[in-house]
Scaffold this active site. Structure first.
Site, short mmCIF file in Angstrom:
data_model
loop_
_atom_site.label_atom_id
_atom_site.label_comp_id
_atom_site.label_asym_id
_atom_site.label_seq_id
_atom_site.Cartn_x
_atom_site.Cartn_y
_atom_site.Cartn_z
N SER A 144 18.21 3.82 -56.31
CA SER A 144 18.07 5.04 -56.36
C SER A 144 17.37 5.38 -54.95
O SER A 144 16.08 5.10 -54.38
CB SER A 144 17.60 6.04 -56.59
N LYS A 170 22.57 4.92 -55.15
CA LYS A 170 23.50 6.08 -54.70
C LYS A 170 21.86 5.98 -53.44
O LYS A 170 20.66 6.12 -53.35
CB LYS A 170 22.14 6.67 -55.96
N LYS A 172 19.56 9.27 -50.83
CA LYS A 172 20.15 11.31 -50.98
C LYS A 172 20.21 11.26 -49.70
O LYS A 172 20.10 10.57 -48.69
CB LYS A 172 17.94 10.76 -51.31
N ASP A 197 22.79 11.95 -53.33
CA ASP A 197 22.60 13.03 -54.68
C ASP A 197 21.92 13.53 -53.18
O ASP A 197 20.56 13.73 -52.53
CB ASP A 197 21.33 12.11 -54.82
N GLU A 222 26.02 14.23 -56.49
CA GLU A 222 25.42 14.75 -57.26
C GLU A 222 24.23 16.51 -56.86
O GLU A 222 23.88 16.25 -55.66
CB GLU A 222 24.30 13.70 -57.60
N ASP A 247 22.86 17.16 -61.76
CA ASP A 247 21.48 16.70 -62.30
C ASP A 247 20.74 17.65 -62.97
O ASP A 247 20.99 18.65 -64.04
CB ASP A 247 20.97 15.67 -61.13
N LYS A 271 19.53 13.18 -68.29
CA LYS A 271 18.29 12.47 -67.78
C LYS A 271 17.42 13.15 -69.37
O LYS A 271 17.45 14.69 -69.95
CB LYS A 271 17.28 13.19 -67.20
N GLY A 299 17.36 9.00 -63.77
CA GLY A 299 15.83 8.93 -63.47
C GLY A 299 14.77 9.47 -62.84
O GLY A 299 15.72 10.40 -62.66
O1 OSB Z 1 17.42 13.91 -58.78
O2 OSB Z 1 17.82 11.79 -59.81
C1 OSB Z 1 17.51 12.66 -59.14
C2 OSB Z 1 13.63 11.26 -58.80
C3 OSB Z 1 12.89 11.99 -58.83
C4 OSB Z 1 13.74 13.34 -59.24
C5 OSB Z 1 14.14 13.43 -58.95
C6 OSB Z 1 15.33 12.65 -59.21
C7 OSB Z 1 14.99 11.39 -58.76
C8 OSB Z 1 15.54 10.14 -58.61
C9 OSB Z 1 14.57 8.53 -58.59
O3 OSB Z 1 16.54 10.16 -58.32
C10 OSB Z 1 15.31 8.18 -59.81
C11 OSB Z 1 15.23 6.61 -60.70
O4 OSB Z 1 14.05 6.99 -60.98
O5 OSB Z 1 15.15 5.58 -60.25
MG MG Z 2 19.67 13.76 -58.95
#
Ligand code: OSB
Ligand code: MG
Length: 377
Positions: A144, A170, A172, A197, A222, A247, A271, A299
């Site tokens: 991510s 992925k 953001k 995401d 996402e 999510d 998760k 994650g």
């Molecule tokens: O939306 O998936 C998410 C990290 C913190 C809070 C929300 C998210 C995330 C990530 C990181 O996208 C995922 C990771 O731990 O690699």
């Molecule tokens: Mg997410």
């Protein structure tokens, strides 16, 4: 009612809670903010037969979900832990039921359940993966990637992760940082497995922008809309060709069933923290599997504790898409476990030792601890 696969009960003497501050190797920016330090709660279940470890994946501020570190700390020590310590012996599958009267606080509950589950499985010599139903010994690893200063910087960051061997990227996104960022990554790297995401940053009024993402052949989009916006997600899904994945909205197996019934999601991010524990996460997996819906493991910037548990979960059969289970060094220079997860040929290994299958590095744990409390029965 226990079933044959349930892990055995443990005698709980108490729980140790720690707040940790782990510096991130680089800032992590999402639509809801930038983090440079991961604040997280580590849970240790104390039993006469040994310790068990868990992680409460809340963040410092309630920006991703309503949960946050100090709220989780308070509800754990004031309400959840005393309820668990009221029971002379407690089996992992009874944790959620014991905590069910307390509304919400799923991440706090999940961290406590994982510590009890780890203690129980270590005592029995059974790995978490075997217990949950893992069918793979390694899983493909996705990464991510946070929002960067501009699309060129994003391309550079993605290049580094592809060089390391990550199997899926992925990125953001947020309003104003969506189409151009996605286009830049597609233009630079061609047909790589790519998804985005939004962390709830859009509304249905942004449907035209989101439909613009259809041009990029993404695996999924996402959580474009808010946690409660299941009906709007269903409406949006009808306007897009790209599959929608939820999510934040998937807070339980029931929420997942509702989302699927409404047509609000075609893919589910699982998760354990967000749904209240690994055992509920397996129920989400099982219902998606029955519905023919693919899932992947999300994650929360986990330490080596939660990361090992994520790898075990992601080895279940319906995790057919690479998840955000990246190597420890994607976030941390030093982890708090003795055998941090590494990337090998684009995959991470599912731990096979008892419980979560990793040892705790006591020195590192001390180094990053900023608060500690023990609650005994
Ligand atoms: O939306 O998936 C998410 C990290 C913190 C809070 C929300 C998210 C995330 C990530 C990181 O996208 C995922 C990771 O731990 O690699
Ligand atoms: Mg997410």
């Amino acid at each position: 009612m226990p079933s044959p696969g349930d892990a055995g009960p443990v005698a709980l003497d108490g729980f140790e809670l720690r707040v940790l501050h782990l510096p991130l190797v680089s800032p992590f920016t999402t639509s809801f903010g930038t983090e440079t330090v991961r604040e997280v709660i580590v849970v240790r279940a104390l039993t006469p037969d040994g310790d068990g470890w868990g992680e409460i994946v809340t963040q410092e501020a309630p920006l991703y979900s309503s949960e946050y570190t100090q709220g989780a700390w308070d509800v754990a020590r004031r309400w959840l832990i005393p309820a668990l310590l009221d029971r002379a012996r407690l089996a992992p599958h009874d944790v959620a039921e014991t905590l069910a009267p307390f509304v919400g606080h799923r991440m706090a509950k999940a961290g406590l359940e994982l510590a009890v589950l780890d203690a129980s499985l270590r005592a029995q010599g059974v790995s978490l993966g075997a217990h949950l139903g893992a069918v793979r010994d390694r899983i493909p690893s996705g990464v991510s990637v946070g929002i960067q200063s501009d699309p060129a910087a994003l391309v550079e960051a993605v290049a580094g992760y592809l060089d390391e061997g990550y199997r899926r990227i992925k990125i953001k996104i947020k309003p104003g940082r969506d189409l151009a960022d996605t286009a830049a990554v597609r233009a630079a790297f061609g047909d790589i497995p790519l998804q985005v995401d939004a962390n709830s940053a859009y509304t249905l009024a942004d449907a035209d922008t989101l439909a613009g993402l259809d041009d990029f052949g993404l695996l999924l989009i996402e959580q474009p809309l808010r946690e409660d916006d299941l009906v709007d997600h269903a409406a949006l899904a009808r306007l897009l060709r790209t599959p929608l994945c939820l999510d934040e909205s998937i807070t339980s197996a029931k929420a997942a069933a509702d989302a699927l019934a409404l047509g609000a999601a075609a893919i589910v991010n699982i998760k354990a923290g967000r749904v209240g524990g690994h055992l509920e996460a397996v129920r989400v997996h099982d219902l998606c599997r029955a519905a023919g819906v693919p899932v992947w493991c999300g994650g929360m910037l986990e330490t080596g504790i939660g990361r090992a548990a994520n790898a075990a979960l992601a080895a279940l059969p319906r995790f057919t898409l690479p998840g955000d289970v990246s190597a420890s060094d994607r976030f941390y220079r030093r982890d708090i476990v003795t055998d941090p997860i590494v990337l090998d040929d684009g995959h991470v290994r599912v731990p096979t030792g008892p419980g979560i299958g990793v040892g705790i590095d006591g020195g590192a744990l001390e180094e990053f601890t900023v608060a500690r409390e023990v609650v005994r029965r």
